[in-house]
Design an enzyme around this catalytic site. Structure first.
Site, PDB file in Angstrom:
ATOM      1  N   GLN A 188      79.311 -56.174  36.105  1.00 53.75           N
ATOM      2  CA  GLN A 188      78.063 -55.393  36.168  1.00 53.75           C
ATOM      3  C   GLN A 188      76.828 -56.257  36.416  1.00 53.75           C
ATOM      4  O   GLN A 188      75.920 -55.857  37.127  1.00 53.75           O
ATOM      5  CB  GLN A 188      77.881 -54.575  34.897  1.00 53.75           C
TER       6      GLN A 188
ATOM      7  N   ASP B 243      76.390 -56.815  40.107  1.00 55.69           N
ATOM      8  CA  ASP B 243      76.696 -55.651  40.940  1.00 55.69           C
ATOM      9  C   ASP B 243      75.466 -55.180  41.731  1.00 55.69           C
ATOM     10  O   ASP B 243      74.727 -54.282  41.311  1.00 55.69           O
ATOM     11  CB  ASP B 243      77.234 -54.533  40.029  1.00 55.69           C
TER      12      ASP B 243
ATOM     13  N   SER C 220      75.243 -51.356  42.569  1.00 56.53           N
ATOM     14  CA  SER C 220      74.679 -50.492  41.531  1.00 56.53           C
ATOM     15  C   SER C 220      73.166 -50.637  41.475  1.00 56.53           C
ATOM     16  O   SER C 220      72.443 -49.643  41.342  1.00 56.53           O
ATOM     17  CB  SER C 220      75.265 -50.839  40.161  1.00 56.53           C
TER      18      SER C 220
ATOM     19  N   ARG D 296      84.416 -53.215  40.435  1.00 60.28           N
ATOM     20  CA  ARG D 296      83.513 -52.403  39.595  1.00 60.28           C
ATOM     21  C   ARG D 296      84.011 -52.454  38.152  1.00 60.28           C
ATOM     22  O   ARG D 296      84.470 -51.458  37.595  1.00 60.28           O
ATOM     23  CB  ARG D 296      83.428 -50.970  40.125  1.00 60.28           C
TER      24      ARG D 296
END
Ligand code: NAD
Length: 377
Positions: free
Chosen positions: A126, A129, A132, A121
């Site tokens: 990101q 990800d 998420s 993380r």
């Protein structure tokens, strides 16, 4: 190199890559993209749209037998694994911390598996990800479901027929899904309170305009990669009392508290549900890992003591079009890390690549998974 898109055999309506991602892959000099016929249909991405972007529409068998890299939204079954050629790269979410048998099967079949639920993380990660992305969809949809089932408005209204008071929403677990639920409920005019064991969550909750429920003494392990850890019994008692006080006055409770690789913590027991107002709604986003509410039933909507409890395990699939767009973009961004000049290039010096590669060359290569799988490797 040939990239395959395998359809989901189960109820999952999402697809692993979208037509836009196919066009992007072809620009990366990937020689062919094979899409299982109908793979995108339930997310409203027709075969013809994939074809327009350069994909070939083929049957499942050909995706499995011909692809060098296979992208998935669901876990492939034994028959699928048998049909893949040794050395095939699988890319998706496979829960290796709990699905140990599956990891053994990947090893035996010589499959190189990347499981994006183990993504570090970090800021750099990101773009890939998927946790998420899917949590964002889940947090939003949980609030929508709560409103549909709540026999009340969310916002305050002043009408000639009387004043409508705003709904009180309690969010337990303020990770990605919880924060999205808070933001969505706030936008809809509800009064929102939230709780999380991680100290860092407090600021995030407050910045969204919600109230943070303070409970002293949580264990916050800096070495857990930002994830929560299990709490001691003393804290659990204090937490239960604080949650109870807010829960019994709430109209809606959204629970999303999870601990990576473990059963979700129990936060709402039957005694609390019994004390809640009739007509209230609980949406248990943690249903997929056992649930935060004692009365949650996976993939069911149940009613106990006048409270509706929703336990959908795959909220992302209920918004399959946007969920697939986000998931596909994450997978494409990951593919960019392992494709060089149109060929596979697994660079173990890249922490995002190394952090998600579970099995490779008939071995478990991920440090965290190595100790969990008993297969001789
Ligand atoms: P998650 O789905 O693992 O858990 C959801 C939330 O439940 C977490 O906030 C956790 O602290 C909380 N929780 C666990 N036990 C609890 C309990 N007993 N009571 C109340 N709450 C409890 O979390 P997530 O959304 O995947 O986020 C995990 C971490 O990763 C967070 O620190 C988040 O900020 C971080 N993160 C970082 C990035 C990035 O930098 N790229 C991206 C996403 C998430």
């Amino acid at each position: 190199m040939i990239i395959g898109v395998l359809g989901a055999r189960d109820e999952d309506k999402r697809v692993a890559l979208t037509p836009k991602n196919v066009a992007q892959l072809i620009k990366l000099n990937v020689s062919r993209v094979l899409v299982e016929s109908g793979a995108g249909k339930r997310a409203f991405f027709k075969d013809s749209k994939f074809q327009e972007q350069g994909a070939e529409i083929v049957d499942r068998e050909r995706v499995l037998m011909e692809s060098d890299v296979i992208t998935t939204v669901a876990i492939p079954d034994d028959e699928d694994i048998r049909k893949m050629k040794p050395g095939t790269v699988l890319l998706g979410v496979y829960y290796p911390l709990t699905e140990k048998e599956l990891v053994s099967k990947f090893v035996q079949a010589g499959i190189s598996s990347f499981s994006l639920d183990l993504i570090p993380r970090t800021t750099r990660a990101q773009a890939v990800d998927v946790l998420s992305s899917m949590a964002t969809v889940g947090g939003y949809k949980a609030v929508m479901l709560a409103q549909i089932h709540l026999p009340k408005f969310f916002p305050m209204f002043m009408t000639a027929a009387g004043t409508v008071v705003p709904a009180k929403v309690l969010v337990l677990g303020a990770g990605v899904a919880g924060l999205q639920a808070i933001a969505t409920a706030k936008r809809m005019g509800a009064q929102v309170s939230a709780f999380d064991v991680r100290a860092a969550a407090r600021e995030e909750v407050l910045s969204l305009g919600a109230k943070f429920i303070e409970v002293e003494g949580a264990t916050d392990d800096k070495g857990a990669g930002g994830y929560a850890v299990e709490q001691n019994e003393e804290f659990k008692k204090k937490q239960a009392a604080a949650i109870r006080d807010v829960a019994v006055n709430a109209d809606v409770i959204i629970t999303s508290a999870q601990i990576l690789g473990k059963k979700a913590p129990l936060l709402i027991d039957e005694a609390i549900v019994k004390e809640m107002k009739e007509g209230s709604v609980i949406v248990d986003i943690a249903a997929v890992s056992g649930g935060n509410c004692e009365l949650t039933e996976p993939d069911q909507i149940v009613s106990h003591h006048g409270v509706t409890i929703i336990g959908y395990c795959n909220l992302a699939s209920t918004m399959a079009m946007d969920a697939s767009m986000l998931y596909g973009n994450n997978l494409f961004n990951f593919l960019k890390l392992i494709i060089k000049n149109g060929d596979l290039n697994i660079n173990m010096a890249d922490e995002v690549v190394a952090g998600t590669l579970i099995t490779h060359e008939k071995k478990v290569v991920h440090e965290r998974i190595k100790g969990l799988v008993s297969t001789p490797v």
